[in-house]
Design a protein around this motif. Structure first.
Motif, PDB file in Angstrom:
ATOM      1  N   UNK A  96      -5.355   8.738  -6.183  1.00 58.95           N
ATOM      2  CA  UNK A  96      -4.965   9.134  -8.238  1.00 58.95           C
ATOM      3  C   UNK A  96      -5.657  10.694  -8.627  1.00 58.95           C
ATOM      4  N   UNK A  97      -4.798  11.668  -7.682  1.00 61.59           N
ATOM      5  CA  UNK A  97      -5.110  13.045  -7.932  1.00 61.59           C
ATOM      6  C   UNK A  97      -4.223  13.445  -9.290  1.00 61.59           C
ATOM      7  N   UNK A  98      -3.366  12.530 -10.080  1.00 59.55           N
ATOM      8  CA  UNK A  98      -3.105  13.461 -11.244  1.00 59.55           C
ATOM      9  C   UNK A  98      -2.855  11.972 -12.425  1.00 59.55           C
ATOM     10  N   UNK A  99      -3.182  10.835 -12.032  1.00 59.06           N
ATOM     11  CA  UNK A  99      -4.157  10.019 -13.073  1.00 59.06           C
ATOM     12  C   UNK A  99      -5.309  10.351 -13.782  1.00 59.06           C
ATOM     13  N   UNK A 100      -5.068   9.628 -15.093  1.00 56.41           N
ATOM     14  CA  UNK A 100      -6.030   9.949 -16.222  1.00 56.41           C
ATOM     15  C   UNK A 100      -6.887   9.002 -16.345  1.00 56.41           C
ATOM     16  N   UNK A 101      -8.072   9.020 -16.772  1.00 54.48           N
ATOM     17  CA  UNK A 101      -9.916   8.099 -16.805  1.00 54.48           C
ATOM     18  C   UNK A 101      -8.339   6.598 -17.204  1.00 54.48           C
ATOM     19  N   UNK A 102      -7.679   6.110 -18.586  1.00 54.46           N
ATOM     20  CA  UNK A 102      -7.194   5.184 -18.889  1.00 54.46           C
ATOM     21  C   UNK A 102      -6.155   4.687 -18.173  1.00 54.46           C
TER      22      UNK A 102
ATOM     23  N   UNK B 270       1.028  -1.837  -0.008  1.00 56.43           N
ATOM     24  CA  UNK B 270       0.370  -0.074   0.426  1.00 56.43           C
ATOM     25  C   UNK B 270       0.380   1.350  -0.303  1.00 56.43           C
ATOM     26  N   UNK B 271       1.828   1.501  -1.372  1.00 51.15           N
ATOM     27  CA  UNK B 271       2.682   2.678  -1.352  1.00 51.15           C
ATOM     28  C   UNK B 271       1.811   3.794  -1.685  1.00 51.15           C
ATOM     29  N   UNK B 272       2.302   5.247  -0.142  1.00 54.82           N
ATOM     30  CA  UNK B 272       1.161   6.324   0.033  1.00 54.82           C
ATOM     31  C   UNK B 272       1.380   6.876  -2.134  1.00 54.82           C
ATOM     32  N   UNK B 273       1.940   6.458  -2.757  1.00 58.32           N
ATOM     33  CA  UNK B 273       1.790   7.802  -3.576  1.00 58.32           C
ATOM     34  C   UNK B 273       1.502   6.697  -5.299  1.00 58.32           C
ATOM     35  N   UNK B 274       1.045   5.407  -4.614  1.00 60.49           N
ATOM     36  CA  UNK B 274       0.170   4.717  -6.321  1.00 60.49           C
ATOM     37  C   UNK B 274      -1.485   5.004  -5.843  1.00 60.49           C
ATOM     38  N   UNK B 275      -1.478   5.181  -6.999  1.00 58.64           N
ATOM     39  CA  UNK B 275      -2.873   4.641  -6.247  1.00 58.64           C
ATOM     40  C   UNK B 275      -4.146   3.005  -5.701  1.00 58.64           C
ATOM     41  N   UNK B 276      -4.702   3.483  -5.238  1.00 58.47           N
ATOM     42  CA  UNK B 276      -5.361   2.551  -4.876  1.00 58.47           C
ATOM     43  C   UNK B 276      -6.626   1.980  -4.553  1.00 58.47           C
ATOM     44  N   UNK B 277      -6.898   1.130  -4.881  1.00 55.99           N
ATOM     45  CA  UNK B 277      -8.423   0.592  -4.709  1.00 55.99           C
ATOM     46  C   UNK B 277      -8.229  -0.441  -3.461  1.00 55.99           C
ATOM     47  N   UNK B 278      -8.739  -0.117  -2.329  1.00 60.13           N
ATOM     48  CA  UNK B 278      -8.745  -0.216  -1.371  1.00 60.13           C
ATOM     49  C   UNK B 278     -10.605  -1.253  -1.336  1.00 60.13           C
ATOM     50  N   UNK B 279     -10.309  -2.591  -1.830  1.00 60.32           N
ATOM     51  CA  UNK B 279     -11.547  -3.296  -1.655  1.00 60.32           C
ATOM     52  C   UNK B 279     -10.987  -4.425  -1.359  1.00 60.32           C
ATOM     53  N   UNK B 280     -10.204  -5.002  -0.459  1.00 59.41           N
ATOM     54  CA  UNK B 280      -9.714  -6.302   0.217  1.00 59.41           C
ATOM     55  C   UNK B 280     -11.285  -7.071   0.709  1.00 59.41           C
ATOM     56  N   UNK B 281     -12.113  -6.790   0.257  1.00 65.59           N
ATOM     57  CA  UNK B 281     -13.184  -8.166   1.168  1.00 65.59           C
ATOM     58  C   UNK B 281     -12.678  -8.923  -0.170  1.00 65.59           C
ATOM     59  N   UNK B 282     -13.125 -10.271  -0.186  1.00 65.81           N
ATOM     60  CA  UNK B 282     -13.551 -11.237  -1.591  1.00 65.81           C
ATOM     61  C   UNK B 282     -14.984 -10.634  -2.179  1.00 65.81           C
ATOM     62  N   UNK B 283     -15.122 -10.761  -3.453  1.00 60.55           N
ATOM     63  CA  UNK B 283     -16.543 -11.187  -3.661  1.00 60.55           C
ATOM     64  C   UNK B 283     -18.178 -11.955  -3.199  1.00 60.55           C
ATOM     65  N   UNK B 284     -18.876 -12.027  -3.822  1.00 55.51           N
ATOM     66  CA  UNK B 284     -19.487 -13.146  -2.568  1.00 55.51           C
ATOM     67  C   UNK B 284     -20.492 -13.368  -4.028  1.00 55.51           C
ATOM     68  N   UNK B 285     -20.066 -14.991  -3.359  1.00 49.34           N
ATOM     69  CA  UNK B 285     -20.929 -15.535  -5.032  1.00 49.34           C
ATOM     70  C   UNK B 285     -22.161 -17.185  -4.296  1.00 49.34           C
ATOM     71  N   UNK B 286     -23.012 -17.174  -4.859  1.00 55.05           N
ATOM     72  CA  UNK B 286     -24.212 -18.435  -5.210  1.00 55.05           C
ATOM     73  C   UNK B 286     -23.260 -19.458  -5.111  1.00 55.05           C
ATOM     74  N   UNK B 287     -23.788 -20.616  -4.236  1.00 55.50           N
ATOM     75  CA  UNK B 287     -22.967 -21.803  -4.232  1.00 55.50           C
ATOM     76  C   UNK B 287     -23.888 -22.414  -4.396  1.00 55.50           C
ATOM     77  N   UNK B 288     -24.271 -23.673  -5.411  1.00 57.37           N
ATOM     78  CA  UNK B 288     -24.632 -24.869  -4.865  1.00 57.37           C
ATOM     79  C   UNK B 288     -24.036 -26.210  -5.013  1.00 57.37           C
ATOM     80  N   UNK B 289     -23.725 -26.203  -4.058  1.00 58.82           N
ATOM     81  CA  UNK B 289     -22.827 -27.582  -3.116  1.00 58.82           C
ATOM     82  C   UNK B 289     -23.169 -28.763  -4.473  1.00 58.82           C
ATOM     83  N   UNK B 290     -21.880 -29.620  -3.712  1.00 59.56           N
ATOM     84  CA  UNK B 290     -21.590 -30.748  -4.612  1.00 59.56           C
ATOM     85  C   UNK B 290     -21.960 -31.896  -3.220  1.00 59.56           C
ATOM     86  N   UNK B 291     -22.589 -31.207  -2.425  1.00 61.90           N
ATOM     87  CA  UNK B 291     -22.988 -33.130  -1.751  1.00 61.90           C
ATOM     88  C   UNK B 291     -24.643 -33.497  -2.028  1.00 61.90           C
ATOM     89  N   UNK B 292     -24.675 -35.091  -2.179  1.00 64.99           N
ATOM     90  CA  UNK B 292     -25.618 -36.248  -2.341  1.00 64.99           C
ATOM     91  C   UNK B 292     -27.013 -35.275  -2.755  1.00 64.99           C
TER      92      UNK B 292
END
Length: 619
Positions: free
Chosen positions: A302-308, A103-125
């Motif tokens: 992200x002050x001096x980053x452009x969109x791309x 997390x360097x202080x001069x890099x653009x950072x997207x602070x979204x460390x949580x894994x995204x949720x899934x809907x799961x159908x388990x492989x049980x019988x």
């Protein structure tokens, strides 16, 4: 892969430091790699990638047209480290691994460390429908990821209404002797007690999977055919059940606010927008041809980053450890489109397309994402202006320094002294900072002694800050009157932090919002701001958030303690019997609701012990 480090003592002379850096640059290879800019204390300031390390690192010290952010960073750089890799794609992976880790202080950072949720159908019988976050298991079927947990939970509720699949934990499912409440409200077909045949349950699972894969029209046609066949066979009750499924599915389809004409399409739509110096990315998700929601992301630094540039940083950071959909639709085109495409394809082990110039409905999706990002920036600016005005009004009302920015607020929550929890919430940089919140479990005090609880929380918090392990606040709010405030004053003197302003927030005579009294430290003078005062609104917001955070933690701690203690206090119920009881009935509430006969079905529970458990938990 090899590393190179500029080893030299820090120079107080800027010219000597520049010459040292230039000498180091001359020795760098013309190869791809990653470089790290370090401060004198070893802190990583910036991580970057390069096709040619010598050219890229050298550009920092041979050009004078850098942005203010980069110029400021260069005045702090004392050492440079580099790592040579085989390709630009490898450099991109390593760069973003290091950005996430350091997390360097001069890099653009997207602070979204949580894994995204899934809907799961388990492989049980007997498969289970569930909400899931974490690493994927090949034995199960996963659908997603989704932009928020709410989308997954809503989908589970809809699928329960239509297909009646089980959602219970395996320990509960394996030990049921009668149907649960979900069966009674027609949300589960009760496979746990064989009220549905394995074949029919498997058919419901397959139909749910068809629907989740975006093949709703195919599923509806199949159900209509099956309903007609049952009617011809005079099996009207079964046909009516199929009819109800068809109607429920039709209602679900009507609720989809965006849909794709292409069945089974999984795609992410990412649009980056920069307005008024603010960068926002809107991430929308299409799963199984259905638009399942979106979220707005505001990166830091992200002050001096452009969109791309911002878009490329997001794609690399976001998909580094996550599932990549077959299609990523984005705007604008990232600078290293081919490298990113190669990287994501290798990670997914299948072809991934990054489309920055879509047509038809995909272009409509992209325009929608850009519009949402633009609206999010406007809302954020409006909110920031409102919060800034409130903070300024509070500074003037309390006589705080003009540059005061950080406020911390404490609250205590317990039930008759049980499971006491203290909360600390933080307001800084113009907004609530949820990532900096802290809870403190209070132990070793007389139950119900709020003064001792506050003392312990403040001591634990500010001993560390006094030792240099955190940021000193400009204002500390204590939820309470003169007694709580006096305790806080004593703690601040003991830990050696006299400089933060201390204010007690006491409820008025009728305890109504707007009648709060602000008690000043030392003098204990009381100030009551007008109900419509912006500074009072900010205090109320922060105080209410501290109360919410404290009571949430208290309830969780209390529930955990009660689950453990209720059974532990019953003579004859040891760890093994307690475990069997909780597993059989799915938790303490299930044990409480069980009758004596049900309790006796558990291995090791005699009639006498069952009666004792029943009496203890019902008493």
């Amino acid at each position: 892969m090899s590393d190179s480090v500029a080893q030299a003592a820090p120079d107080s002379d800027p010219q000597a430091r520049l010459e040292r850096h230039l000498a180091f640059v001359k020795a760098l290879p013309l190869l791809p790699g990653v470089y790290r800019m370090l401060a004198g204390d070893g802190t990583v300031l910036y991580v970057g990638k390069a096709i040619s390390l010598r050219k890229r690192v050298g550009s920092y010290f041979q050009k004078n047209d850098h942005s203010p952010r980069i110029r400021l960073m260069l005045t702090q750089v004392e050492r440079i480290e580099t790592t040579v890799v085989r390709s630009e794609a490898e450099a991109l992976v390593l760069e973003n691994n290091l950005i996430k880790a350091l997390a360097p202080r001069y890099n653009i950072l997207f602070r979204d460390d949580k894994s995204y949720p899934y809907l799961v159908v388990t492989g049980h019988k007997t498969p289970r429908l569930a909400y899931y976050r974490g690493a994927l298991d090949k034995r199960n079927q996963y659908f997603g990821p989704f932009p928020s947990g709410y989308v997954v939970k809503e989908s589970i509720q809809l699928l329960q209404k239509v297909f009646k699949l089980r959602t219970c934990e395996d320990t509960v499912f394996a030990n049921r002797s009668r149907p649960c409440l979900l069966h009674q409200i027609k949300r589960c077909s009760a496979p746990c007690v064989d009220l549905i045949t394995p074949e029919d349950y498997r058919a419901d699972v397959n139909n749910a999977v068809l629907f989740l894969n975006g093949r709703a029209n195919e599923l509806l046609l199949e159900l209509e055919t099956r309903m007609a066949r049952l009617s011809e066979e005079w099996k009207f009750e079964e046909a009516a059940a199929i009819r109800d499924q068809i109607q429920a599915l039709a209602r679900i389809q009507e609720r989809q606010f965006v849909s794709s004409n292409t069945n089974e399409l999984d795609a992410d739509i990412v649009a980056a927008v920069v307005e008024n110096g603010t960068v926002c990315l809107n991430l929308a998700m299409v799963r199984g041809g259905r638009h399942v929601g979106d979220k707005n992301l505001f990166p830091t630094h992200a002050e001096d980053y452009d969109e791309a540039e911002a878009l490329e940083a997001f794609l690399a950071q976001h998909y580094l450890d996550r599932t990549v959909p077959p299609v990523v639709i984005c705007s604008p085109a990232p600078p290293n489109l081919d490298v990113l495409t190669q990287l994501l394809t290798e990670q997914a082990q299948r072809k991934v397309i990054i489309n920055a110039n879509p047509n038809g409905e995909r272009r409509v999706w992209l325009e929608m994402a850009r519009k949402n990002a633009s609206l999010a920036i406007q809302q954020r600016s409006s909110h920031a202006a409102s919060q800034s005005g409130r903070l300024q009004a509070l500074i003037e009302a309390l006589g705080l320094p003009e540059d005061a920015a950080r406020i911390e607020c404490f609250d205590i929550s317990h039930t008759m002294g049980e499971a006491t929890v203290a909360s600390c919430v933080v307001f800084d940089d113009g907004d609530i900072q949820t990532s900096q919140y802290r809870r403190y479990n209070i132990n070793g005090i007389t139950p119900g002694d709020d003064y001792a609880a506050m003392r312990q929380a403040l001591t634990r918090r500010y001993e560390k800050i006094a030792a240099g392990e955190g940021k000193v606040p400009d204002l500390i709010l204590i939820d309470g009157g003169k007694g709580q405030l006096s305790m806080a004053e004593a703690v601040m003197e003991e830990v050696g932090l006299p400089q933060p302003a201390l204010i007690g927030v006491a409820k008025g005579e009728t305890r109504k919002a707007g009648l709060e009294q602000l008690v000043f430290a030392s003098t204990h003078n009381v100030l009551q701001l007008p109900r419509d005062h912006p500074g009072l609104h900010l205090i109320q917001q922060i105080r209410d958030e501290a109360h919410r955070f404290a009571i949430t933690g208290h309830r969780a701690r209390r529930a955990k303690a009660r689950v453990a203690s209720s059974l532990e206090e019953i003579e004859g119920v040891g760890p093994k019997r307690r475990q069997k009881l909780l597993a059989r009935f799915g938790g303490l509430q299930g044990v409480k609701g069980a009758g004596v006969d049900d309790l006796m079905q558990v291995d090791g529970i005699s009639q006498a012990l069952a009666e004792k458990i029943h009496a203890a938990l019902r008493g």
